[in-house]
Design a protein around this motif. Structure first.
Motif, mmCIF file in Angstrom:
data_model
loop_
_atom_site.group_PDB
_atom_site.id
_atom_site.type_symbol
_atom_site.label_atom_id
_atom_site.label_comp_id
_atom_site.label_asym_id
_atom_site.label_seq_id
_atom_site.Cartn_x
_atom_site.Cartn_y
_atom_site.Cartn_z
ATOM 1 N N LEU A 1 1.068 -1.200 -0.521
ATOM 2 C CA LEU A 1 -0.027 -0.240 0.167
ATOM 3 C C LEU A 1 1.086 1.564 -0.249
ATOM 4 N N ILE A 2 1.937 1.026 0.709
ATOM 5 C CA ILE A 2 2.761 2.382 0.745
ATOM 6 C C ILE A 2 3.256 2.638 -0.865
ATOM 7 N N VAL A 3 3.987 1.170 -1.238
ATOM 8 C CA VAL A 3 4.430 1.338 -3.047
ATOM 9 C C VAL A 3 2.983 2.271 -4.100
ATOM 10 N N PHE A 4 1.983 1.953 -3.526
ATOM 11 C CA PHE A 4 0.453 2.331 -4.926
ATOM 12 C C PHE A 4 0.945 3.676 -4.518
ATOM 13 N N LEU A 5 0.726 4.551 -2.928
ATOM 14 C CA LEU A 5 1.035 5.780 -2.678
ATOM 15 C C LEU A 5 2.637 6.652 -3.229
ATOM 16 N N LEU A 6 3.091 5.687 -3.715
ATOM 17 C CA LEU A 6 4.166 6.396 -3.690
ATOM 18 C C LEU A 6 4.492 6.482 -5.726
ATOM 19 N N VAL A 7 3.841 5.286 -6.487
ATOM 20 C CA VAL A 7 3.750 5.317 -7.681
ATOM 21 C C VAL A 7 2.298 6.419 -8.589
ATOM 22 N N THR A 8 1.419 6.733 -7.455
ATOM 23 C CA THR A 8 0.409 7.652 -7.700
ATOM 24 C C THR A 8 0.864 8.806 -7.983
ATOM 25 N N THR A 9 0.506 9.478 -9.460
ATOM 26 C CA THR A 9 0.840 10.485 -10.086
ATOM 27 C C THR A 9 -0.155 11.986 -8.742
ATOM 28 N N LYS A 10 0.755 12.516 -9.181
ATOM 29 C CA LYS A 10 -0.116 14.632 -8.248
ATOM 30 C C LYS A 10 -1.709 14.108 -9.114
ATOM 31 N N ARG A 11 -1.138 13.755 -10.511
ATOM 32 C CA ARG A 11 -2.637 14.583 -10.413
ATOM 33 C C ARG A 11 -3.544 13.019 -10.381
ATOM 34 N N GLN A 12 -3.513 12.172 -10.744
ATOM 35 C CA GLN A 12 -4.302 10.754 -9.576
ATOM 36 C C GLN A 12 -5.036 11.631 -7.710
ATOM 37 N N ILE A 13 -3.508 11.806 -7.446
ATOM 38 C CA ILE A 13 -3.841 11.894 -5.786
ATOM 39 C C ILE A 13 -4.791 13.403 -6.171
ATOM 40 N N ALA A 14 -5.051 14.163 -6.934
ATOM 41 C CA ALA A 14 -6.070 15.438 -6.880
ATOM 42 C C ALA A 14 -7.534 15.163 -7.326
ATOM 43 N N SER A 15 -7.730 13.730 -8.275
ATOM 44 C CA SER A 15 -8.458 14.050 -8.903
ATOM 45 C C SER A 15 -9.055 12.813 -7.344
ATOM 46 N N PHE A 16 -8.396 12.243 -7.116
ATOM 47 C CA PHE A 16 -8.920 11.460 -5.847
ATOM 48 C C PHE A 16 -9.585 12.449 -4.359
ATOM 49 N N ARG A 17 -9.267 13.636 -4.413
ATOM 50 C CA ARG A 17 -9.542 14.818 -3.681
ATOM 51 C C ARG A 17 -10.603 15.153 -4.047
ATOM 52 N N ARG A 18 -10.680 15.487 -5.457
ATOM 53 C CA ARG A 18 -12.473 16.368 -5.627
ATOM 54 C C ARG A 18 -13.161 15.151 -5.562
ATOM 55 N N LYS A 19 -13.141 14.015 -5.431
ATOM 56 C CA LYS A 19 -14.390 12.748 -5.793
ATOM 57 C C LYS A 19 -14.385 12.535 -3.937
ATOM 58 N N LEU A 20 -13.524 12.987 -2.969
ATOM 59 C CA LEU A 20 -13.622 12.471 -1.881
ATOM 60 C C LEU A 20 -15.209 14.422 -1.488
ATOM 61 N N ARG A 21 -13.969 15.191 -2.004
ATOM 62 C CA ARG A 21 -15.157 16.735 -1.641
ATOM 63 C C ARG A 21 -16.068 16.265 -2.115
ATOM 64 N N LYS A 22 -16.334 15.773 -3.039
ATOM 65 C CA LYS A 22 -17.365 16.207 -3.905
ATOM 66 C C LYS A 22 -18.326 15.089 -3.324
ATOM 67 N N ALA A 23 -17.992 13.827 -2.796
ATOM 68 C CA ALA A 23 -19.110 12.665 -2.352
ATOM 69 C C ALA A 23 -19.686 13.281 -0.600
ATOM 70 N N PHE A 24 -18.682 13.835 -0.186
ATOM 71 C CA PHE A 24 -19.014 14.143 1.276
ATOM 72 C C PHE A 24 -19.359 15.456 1.198
ATOM 73 N N SER A 25 -19.647 16.361 0.564
ATOM 74 C CA SER A 25 -20.626 17.233 0.168
ATOM 75 C C SER A 25 -21.857 17.204 -0.452
ATOM 76 N N GLY A 26 -22.092 15.923 -1.417
ATOM 77 C CA GLY A 26 -23.369 15.348 -1.485
ATOM 78 C C GLY A 26 -24.438 14.797 0.047
#
Length: 248
Positions: free
Chosen positions: A212-237
């Protein structure tokens, strides 16, 4: 740089290679200490033992080693199939998909009793190691393996020779990277031996945790930003504003 190329670059990071090597060392010491004193990371030993049991006409034991050999081959096949058929436009890349598959395979192992099912566990770990070694094949452009060290030692020592004997300064970083990966593999085995002795089977969860640590290491900044947007959208809903007419 495209997301796919960026993730490929992340997958070749030295720190990711070091963590994968520690996981590889941990898995090897686990199968040796807890699952019948075998090394499941590489298939050569299983082939030797398969031939030995064939020579002694011990068909049952030979069959167990054949399952491990087949599992390793299946892991290579599965990694290549995912790589070829995985859509490049998908938000999660194929390296991450392999890591998720590895984690899903390793997580239940701690609940499998020791003894008669050890061969099945070793075969499953062989499958996981094949996935890993087939997917993460380079560190800073250099070929390497995270579940075995023979090739790393050969390549690292060759670079060491070229640096000190031939005076090739460009080889210095090569042998340092190879030897660091080897040191991490040994550290994973040593740490695994200590933790398995002190804490028993639950210590095995460190292996999927490392992935799981490696999963985070190979995740790009663009993917992290996309995950954050999805979380914000889910919680705001979930937190929709209350209408005035609903208030009492």
């Amino acid at each position: 740089m495209s997301s796919d190329l960026s993730q490929n670059a992340n997958a070749e990071r030295l720190v990711a290679a070091c963590v994968l090597s520690m996981v590889g060392g941990f898995l090897d010491i686990y199968t040796y200490l807890c699952r019948g004193k075998v090394f499941a990371n590489a298939v050569t030993g299983n082939m030797v033992l398969f031939g030995f049991n064939l020579a002694n006409l011990e068909w049952g034991s030979a069959g167990k080693y054949l399952v491990a050999i087949f599992s390793y081959a299946l892991g290579v096949f599965a990694a290549e199939w995912i790589h070829r058929n995985y859509p490049s436009s998908h938000r999660i890349g194929w390296h991450q998909t392999i890591l998720i598959l590895e984690t899903a395979c390793l997580a239940p192992i701690v609940f499998i009793p020791y003894g008669d099912l050890d061969f099945a566990v070793n075969s499953l770990i062989s499958f996981v190691c094949a996935l890993q070694v087939q997917t993460f094949r380079r560190v800073h452009g250099l070929p390497f393996a995270s579940t075995m060290c023979t090739g790393n030692l050969r390549s690292g020592t060759e670079a060491l020779f070229r640096h000190f004997i031939n005076g090739e300064s460009t080889e210095r970083n090569k042998f340092l990277r190879y030897y660091l990966v080897i040191a991490c593999f040994i550290a994973g085995a040593a740490l695994g031996a200590i933790l398995l002795r002190e804490f028993g089977p639950p210590a095995f969860f460190l292996a999927p945790g490392g992935l799981l640590i490696v999963f985070l290491l190979v995740t790009t900044k663009r993917q992290i930003a996309s995950f954050r947007r999805k979380l914000r959208k889910a919680f705001s809903g979930k937190r929709s504003p209350m209408k005035n007419g609903d208030a009492k």
